[in-house]
Design a protein around this motif. Structure first.
Motif, PDB file in Angstrom:
ATOM      1  N   LEU A  79     -81.970  63.225  64.676  1.00 39.16           N
ATOM      2  CA  LEU A  79     -81.250  62.329  64.806  1.00 39.16           C
ATOM      3  C   LEU A  79     -80.119  62.215  65.805  1.00 39.16           C
ATOM      4  CD1 LEU A  79     -80.867  59.134  64.270  1.00 39.16           C
ATOM      5  CD2 LEU A  79     -79.436  59.728  62.406  1.00 39.16           C
ATOM      6  N   ASN A  80     -80.300  61.956  67.194  1.00 37.72           N
ATOM      7  CA  ASN A  80     -79.250  62.103  68.114  1.00 37.72           C
ATOM      8  C   ASN A  80     -78.588  60.974  68.818  1.00 37.72           C
ATOM      9  OD1 ASN A  80     -79.383  65.025  67.862  1.00 37.72           O
ATOM     10  ND2 ASN A  80     -81.272  64.786  69.116  1.00 37.72           N
ATOM     11  N   ALA A  81     -78.958  59.768  68.403  1.00 44.01           N
ATOM     12  CA  ALA A  81     -78.421  58.432  68.926  1.00 44.01           C
ATOM     13  C   ALA A  81     -77.127  58.309  68.411  1.00 44.01           C
ATOM     14  CB  ALA A  81     -79.419  57.452  68.687  1.00 44.01           C
ATOM     15  N   PRO A  82     -76.153  57.992  69.223  1.00 46.77           N
ATOM     16  CA  PRO A  82     -74.771  57.677  68.888  1.00 46.77           C
ATOM     17  C   PRO A  82     -74.718  56.342  68.089  1.00 46.77           C
ATOM     18  CG  PRO A  82     -74.986  57.166  71.361  1.00 46.77           C
ATOM     19  CD  PRO A  82     -76.189  57.517  70.898  1.00 46.77           C
ATOM     20  N   TYR A  83     -73.989  56.302  67.016  1.00 46.37           N
ATOM     21  CA  TYR A  83     -73.752  54.816  66.185  1.00 46.37           C
ATOM     22  C   TYR A  83     -73.325  53.753  66.843  1.00 46.37           C
ATOM     23  CZ  TYR A  83     -72.295  52.158  62.513  1.00 46.37           C
ATOM     24  OH  TYR A  83     -72.137  50.822  61.383  1.00 46.37           O
ATOM     25  N   PRO A  84     -73.831  52.590  66.886  1.00 46.84           N
ATOM     26  CA  PRO A  84     -74.663  52.147  65.760  1.00 46.84           C
ATOM     27  C   PRO A  84     -76.353  52.445  66.139  1.00 46.84           C
ATOM     28  CG  PRO A  84     -74.267  50.353  67.322  1.00 46.84           C
ATOM     29  CD  PRO A  84     -73.648  51.590  67.688  1.00 46.84           C
ATOM     30  N   TRP A  85     -76.738  53.057  67.509  1.00 47.97           N
ATOM     31  CA  TRP A  85     -78.063  53.261  67.581  1.00 47.97           C
ATOM     32  C   TRP A  85     -78.665  54.447  66.624  1.00 47.97           C
ATOM     33  CZ3 TRP A  85     -78.920  49.105  69.987  1.00 47.97           C
ATOM     34  CH2 TRP A  85     -77.715  48.692  70.893  1.00 47.97           C
ATOM     35  N   PHE A  86     -79.987  54.227  66.502  1.00 53.39           N
ATOM     36  CA  PHE A  86     -80.715  55.011  65.615  1.00 53.39           C
ATOM     37  C   PHE A  86     -81.961  55.236  66.076  1.00 53.39           C
ATOM     38  CE2 PHE A  86     -83.599  55.893  61.791  1.00 53.39           C
ATOM     39  CZ  PHE A  86     -82.709  56.636  60.896  1.00 53.39           C
TER      40      PHE A  86
END
Length: 130
Positions: free
Chosen positions: A69-76
């Motif tokens: 999981l490498n997406a920055p919050y809030p992305w998922f």
């Protein structure tokens, strides 16, 4: 003034390693239990964890799994999902779980609730295990 100009790039460099995933915003150090998919109760057992920066793992109805999981919050965005290959009566529910998990693009943590959703209006609701 020159000292400040030389220091700012170093500060920025150290900030680049900071975890910006959902784990850093309240999801770490919890075991998340799936309660529902798209408003329907999920009768099988599925758990999600964020054991370390950039990683997920858990237990689906039949198998354990892990991914990145490498997406920055809030992305998922889950990548490189891998699972063991045991067979059990819950394989259909497990397929639903993995299919939903892989389509989620946004995350929200509010206390003991984790919500994953996507732009198509699909949603997964987890609660923190006690």
């Amino acid at each position: 003034m020159i000292r400040l100009i030389l220091t700012l790039p170093l500060i920025a460099l150290f900030q680049c390693d900071k975890d910006e995933t959902v784990a850093a915003y309240g999801a770490a150090d919890q075991v998340w239990v799936l309660q529902e998919i798209d408003g329907q109760p999920f009768e099988a057992s599925a758990r999600l964890r964020f054991p370390e920066e950039g990683k997920i793992d858990g237990n689906a109805p039949c198998n354990s799994y892990n991914g990145t999981l490498n997406a920055p919050y809030p992305w998922f965005e889950v990548q490189d999902l891998a699972a063991t290959r045991a067979a059990c009566a819950g394989l259909e529910a497990e397929g639903m779980y993995f299919a939903a998990l892989l389509t989620m693009t946004q995350s929200e943590v509010s206390g003991d609730v984790l919500i994953l959703r996507n732009d198509d209006g699909h949603e997964m609701v987890f609660t923190a295990a006690e």
